[in-house]
Design a protein around this motif. Sequence first.
Motif, PDB file in Angstrom:
ATOM      1  N   GLN A  39       0.825  -1.202   0.000  1.00  0.00           N
ATOM      2  CA  GLN A  39       0.000   0.000   0.000  1.00  0.00           C
ATOM      3  C   GLN A  39       0.862   1.256   0.000  1.00  0.00           C
ATOM      4  OE1 GLN A  39      -2.496  -0.259   3.484  1.00  0.00           O
ATOM      5  NE2 GLN A  39      -4.121  -1.335   2.397  1.00  0.00           N
ATOM      6  N   GLN A  40       0.299   2.325  -0.562  1.00  0.00           N
ATOM      7  CA  GLN A  40       0.933   3.638  -0.478  1.00  0.00           C
ATOM      8  C   GLN A  40      -0.133   4.652  -0.091  1.00  0.00           C
ATOM      9  OE1 GLN A  40       3.098   6.821  -3.498  1.00  0.00           O
ATOM     10  NE2 GLN A  40       3.672   4.664  -3.689  1.00  0.00           N
ATOM     11  N   HIS A  41       0.156   5.426   0.940  1.00  0.00           N
ATOM     12  CA  HIS A  41      -0.760   6.467   1.387  1.00  0.00           C
ATOM     13  C   HIS A  41      -0.420   7.772   0.671  1.00  0.00           C
ATOM     14  CE1 HIS A  41      -2.566   4.210   4.808  1.00  0.00           C
ATOM     15  NE2 HIS A  41      -1.436   3.533   4.693  1.00  0.00           N
ATOM     16  N   THR A  42      -1.439   8.439   0.164  1.00  0.00           N
ATOM     17  CA  THR A  42      -1.232   9.693  -0.538  1.00  0.00           C
ATOM     18  C   THR A  42      -2.451  10.590  -0.311  1.00  0.00           C
ATOM     19  OG1 THR A  42      -0.667  10.698  -2.678  1.00  0.00           O
ATOM     20  CG2 THR A  42      -2.166   8.822  -2.725  1.00  0.00           C
ATOM     21  N   VAL A  43      -2.439  11.771  -0.885  1.00  0.00           N
ATOM     22  CA  VAL A  43      -3.547  12.721  -0.719  1.00  0.00           C
ATOM     23  C   VAL A  43      -4.097  13.037  -2.103  1.00  0.00           C
ATOM     24  CG1 VAL A  43      -4.251  15.004   0.067  1.00  0.00           C
ATOM     25  CG2 VAL A  43      -2.582  13.690   1.394  1.00  0.00           C
ATOM     26  N   ALA A  44      -5.403  12.865  -2.260  1.00  0.00           N
ATOM     27  CA  ALA A  44      -6.054  13.066  -3.547  1.00  0.00           C
ATOM     28  C   ALA A  44      -6.880  14.345  -3.559  1.00  0.00           C
ATOM     29  CB  ALA A  44      -6.958  11.881  -3.872  1.00  0.00           C
ATOM     30  N   ARG A  45      -7.066  14.862  -4.760  1.00  0.00           N
ATOM     31  CA  ARG A  45      -8.099  15.873  -4.998  1.00  0.00           C
ATOM     32  C   ARG A  45      -9.294  15.126  -5.561  1.00  0.00           C
ATOM     33  NH1 ARG A  45      -6.606  21.159  -4.682  1.00  0.00           N
ATOM     34  NH2 ARG A  45      -4.377  21.608  -4.567  1.00  0.00           N
ATOM     35  N   ILE A  46     -10.425  15.233  -4.876  1.00  0.00           N
ATOM     36  CA  ILE A  46     -11.577  14.394  -5.173  1.00  0.00           C
ATOM     37  C   ILE A  46     -12.745  15.236  -5.671  1.00  0.00           C
ATOM     38  CG2 ILE A  46     -13.254  12.763  -4.199  1.00  0.00           C
ATOM     39  CD1 ILE A  46     -11.142  11.892  -2.202  1.00  0.00           C
ATOM     40  N   ASN A  47     -13.394  14.750  -6.735  1.00  0.00           N
ATOM     41  CA  ASN A  47     -14.655  15.295  -7.225  1.00  0.00           C
ATOM     42  C   ASN A  47     -15.731  14.236  -7.049  1.00  0.00           C
ATOM     43  OD1 ASN A  47     -13.177  17.534  -8.131  1.00  0.00           O
ATOM     44  ND2 ASN A  47     -12.960  16.692 -10.193  1.00  0.00           N
ATOM     45  N   MET A  48     -16.906  14.643  -6.565  1.00  0.00           N
ATOM     46  CA  MET A  48     -18.021  13.719  -6.347  1.00  0.00           C
ATOM     47  C   MET A  48     -19.281  14.322  -6.957  1.00  0.00           C
ATOM     48  SD  MET A  48     -17.261  12.858  -2.322  1.00  0.00           S
ATOM     49  CE  MET A  48     -18.302  11.391  -2.221  1.00  0.00           C
ATOM     50  N   PHE A  49     -19.942  13.552  -7.843  1.00  0.00           N
ATOM     51  CA  PHE A  49     -21.137  14.053  -8.522  1.00  0.00           C
ATOM     52  C   PHE A  49     -22.219  12.977  -8.560  1.00  0.00           C
ATOM     53  CE2 PHE A  49     -17.401  15.707 -11.000  1.00  0.00           C
ATOM     54  CZ  PHE A  49     -17.410  16.989 -10.481  1.00  0.00           C
ATOM     55  N   VAL A  50     -23.460  13.420  -8.631  1.00  0.00           N
ATOM     56  CA  VAL A  50     -24.584  12.536  -8.944  1.00  0.00           C
ATOM     57  C   VAL A  50     -25.461  13.249  -9.965  1.00  0.00           C
ATOM     58  CG1 VAL A  50     -24.641  11.339  -6.716  1.00  0.00           C
ATOM     59  CG2 VAL A  50     -25.950  13.460  -7.015  1.00  0.00           C
ATOM     60  N   ASP A  51     -26.385  12.492 -10.583  1.00  0.00           N
ATOM     61  CA  ASP A  51     -27.377  13.141 -11.428  1.00  0.00           C
ATOM     62  C   ASP A  51     -28.526  13.623 -10.550  1.00  0.00           C
ATOM     63  OD1 ASP A  51     -28.270  10.565 -10.800  1.00  0.00           O
ATOM     64  OD2 ASP A  51     -29.487  10.430 -12.611  1.00  0.00           O
ATOM     65  N   LEU A  52     -29.275  14.594 -11.051  1.00  0.00           N
ATOM     66  CA  LEU A  52     -30.382  15.161 -10.281  1.00  0.00           C
ATOM     67  C   LEU A  52     -31.640  15.152 -11.144  1.00  0.00           C
ATOM     68  CD1 LEU A  52     -31.073  16.631  -7.560  1.00  0.00           C
ATOM     69  CD2 LEU A  52     -30.800  18.772  -8.827  1.00  0.00           C
ATOM     70  N   PRO A  53     -32.697  14.461 -10.704  1.00  0.00           N
ATOM     71  CA  PRO A  53     -33.948  14.432 -11.469  1.00  0.00           C
ATOM     72  C   PRO A  53     -34.522  15.844 -11.637  1.00  0.00           C
ATOM     73  CG  PRO A  53     -33.956  12.746  -9.760  1.00  0.00           C
ATOM     74  CD  PRO A  53     -32.759  13.614  -9.507  1.00  0.00           C
ATOM     75  N   HIS A  54     -35.302  16.011 -12.673  1.00  0.00           N
ATOM     76  CA  HIS A  54     -35.817  17.343 -13.014  1.00  0.00           C
ATOM     77  C   HIS A  54     -36.726  17.926 -11.942  1.00  0.00           C
ATOM     78  CE1 HIS A  54     -39.999  16.178 -13.947  1.00  0.00           C
ATOM     79  NE2 HIS A  54     -39.462  15.027 -14.323  1.00  0.00           N
ATOM     80  N   HIS A  55     -37.346  17.073 -11.117  1.00  0.00           N
ATOM     81  CA  HIS A  55     -38.320  17.586 -10.156  1.00  0.00           C
ATOM     82  C   HIS A  55     -37.695  18.022  -8.833  1.00  0.00           C
ATOM     83  CE1 HIS A  55     -38.140  13.151  -9.880  1.00  0.00           C
ATOM     84  NE2 HIS A  55     -38.128  13.370  -8.575  1.00  0.00           N
ATOM     85  N   PHE A  56     -36.377  17.751  -8.617  1.00  0.00           N
ATOM     86  CA  PHE A  56     -35.713  18.214  -7.398  1.00  0.00           C
ATOM     87  C   PHE A  56     -35.034  19.558  -7.655  1.00  0.00           C
ATOM     88  CE2 PHE A  56     -35.060  13.662  -5.635  1.00  0.00           C
ATOM     89  CZ  PHE A  56     -36.308  13.711  -5.033  1.00  0.00           C
ATOM     90  N   LYS A  57     -35.144  20.475  -6.680  1.00  0.00           N
ATOM     91  CA  LYS A  57     -34.516  21.785  -6.826  1.00  0.00           C
ATOM     92  C   LYS A  57     -33.004  21.698  -6.684  1.00  0.00           C
ATOM     93  CE  LYS A  57     -35.017  26.577  -5.316  1.00  0.00           C
ATOM     94  NZ  LYS A  57     -35.399  27.000  -6.670  1.00  0.00           N
ATOM     95  N   GLY A  58     -32.506  20.854  -5.771  1.00  0.00           N
ATOM     96  CA  GLY A  58     -31.062  20.762  -5.555  1.00  0.00           C
ATOM     97  C   GLY A  58     -30.687  19.458  -4.884  1.00  0.00           C
ATOM     98  N   THR A  59     -29.384  19.243  -4.739  1.00  0.00           N
ATOM     99  CA  THR A  59     -28.879  18.072  -4.045  1.00  0.00           C
ATOM    100  C   THR A  59     -28.334  18.498  -2.689  1.00  0.00           C
ATOM    101  OG1 THR A  59     -27.558  16.058  -4.326  1.00  0.00           O
ATOM    102  CG2 THR A  59     -26.485  18.154  -4.870  1.00  0.00           C
ATOM    103  N   HIS A  60     -28.072  17.531  -1.817  1.00  0.00           N
ATOM    104  CA  HIS A  60     -27.577  17.814  -0.472  1.00  0.00           C
ATOM    105  C   HIS A  60     -26.048  17.705  -0.478  1.00  0.00           C
ATOM    106  CE1 HIS A  60     -31.806  16.736   0.203  1.00  0.00           C
ATOM    107  NE2 HIS A  60     -31.724  17.506   1.276  1.00  0.00           N
ATOM    108  N   MET A  61     -25.366  18.837  -0.630  1.00  0.00           N
ATOM    109  CA  MET A  61     -23.915  18.847  -0.777  1.00  0.00           C
ATOM    110  C   MET A  61     -23.199  18.255   0.445  1.00  0.00           C
ATOM    111  SD  MET A  61     -23.386  20.150  -3.801  1.00  0.00           S
ATOM    112  CE  MET A  61     -24.171  21.186  -5.046  1.00  0.00           C
ATOM    113  N   SER A  62     -23.720  18.475   1.631  1.00  0.00           N
ATOM    114  CA  SER A  62     -23.029  17.992   2.835  1.00  0.00           C
ATOM    115  C   SER A  62     -22.944  16.479   2.872  1.00  0.00           C
ATOM    116  CB  SER A  62     -23.741  18.504   4.095  1.00  0.00           C
ATOM    117  OG  SER A  62     -25.065  18.007   4.158  1.00  0.00           O
ATOM    118  N   ARG A  63     -23.874  15.806   2.190  1.00  0.00           N
ATOM    119  CA  ARG A  63     -23.878  14.345   2.235  1.00  0.00           C
ATOM    120  C   ARG A  63     -22.661  13.751   1.527  1.00  0.00           C
ATOM    121  NH1 ARG A  63     -30.354  13.010   1.299  1.00  0.00           N
ATOM    122  NH2 ARG A  63     -31.070  14.228   3.117  1.00  0.00           N
TER     123      ARG A  63
END
Length: 259
Positions: A39-63
């Motif tokens: 194993q090697q421990h390192t530090v990443a820059r992470i992007n996290m995305f989901v799709d959002l259905p048309h009927h929702f105003k927004g997603t819960h970023m804190s989750r």
Amino acid sequence: MPKMPDLQKSRDTRNIAIDKVGVKDIRYPIVVLDKHKTQQHTVARINMFVDLPHHFKGTHMSRFIEILNLYHGEISIESLDTILQEMKERLEASCAHLELDFPYFIPKTAPVSKAVGLMEYQCQMIGTLGQERDFILGVTVPVTSLCPCSKEISSRGAHNQRSAVNVQIRYHDHVWLEDLIEWIEECGSSPVYSLLKREDEKAVTEQAYDNPMFVEDIVRAVTEKLRSVERIDWFRVQCENFESIHNHSAYALVESGRV
């Protein structure tokens, strides 16, 4: 406390679904498989995305951050599917995306003096989980390229430059980062090192001079190599030469996949 309104989950009437919504550029510790040290421990820059259905105003970023914290110390290539599934469930999405960019370090031995230095490579993991799973492994490898035209027309020397070879692959059996990096380094005029003594500088300079390559030569050489590895199903090879005598870069790309 009185219940707070959940505006993100309120209805949106514009009838526009969003393909990707989430958080970008989170710096977070991860664990990467190391061919020689487990194993090697390192530090990443992470992007996290989901799709959002048309009927929702927004997603819960804190989750997104809460999910990362759930897997603190366990974020690795083996846990990506679990994290992506957690993102889909907690954010009520049909598709989740996880992107990790991170430095990976490999000890590298100079060709003559045998001096050892740590060489850094920028790597990438991209996971997507919708109805099907998709995973891409990527790495950017610096190499030296020496211009064949310059060598041919000059009576003394030839111009050379550092090149960045970016490779992304899909595979059906494990591919070590160390192996992928080695295959790419073999395709330049000469490798790049973190530590060189004078006798090493002489060796790599002469190696590059004896092995001139255009940017087109490099992407073709990497393509030939990757096509010979049966467990690789798809790849994209990009090379950028940071020209030393021109005010521009030279660039080439090949994308290939087995049917």
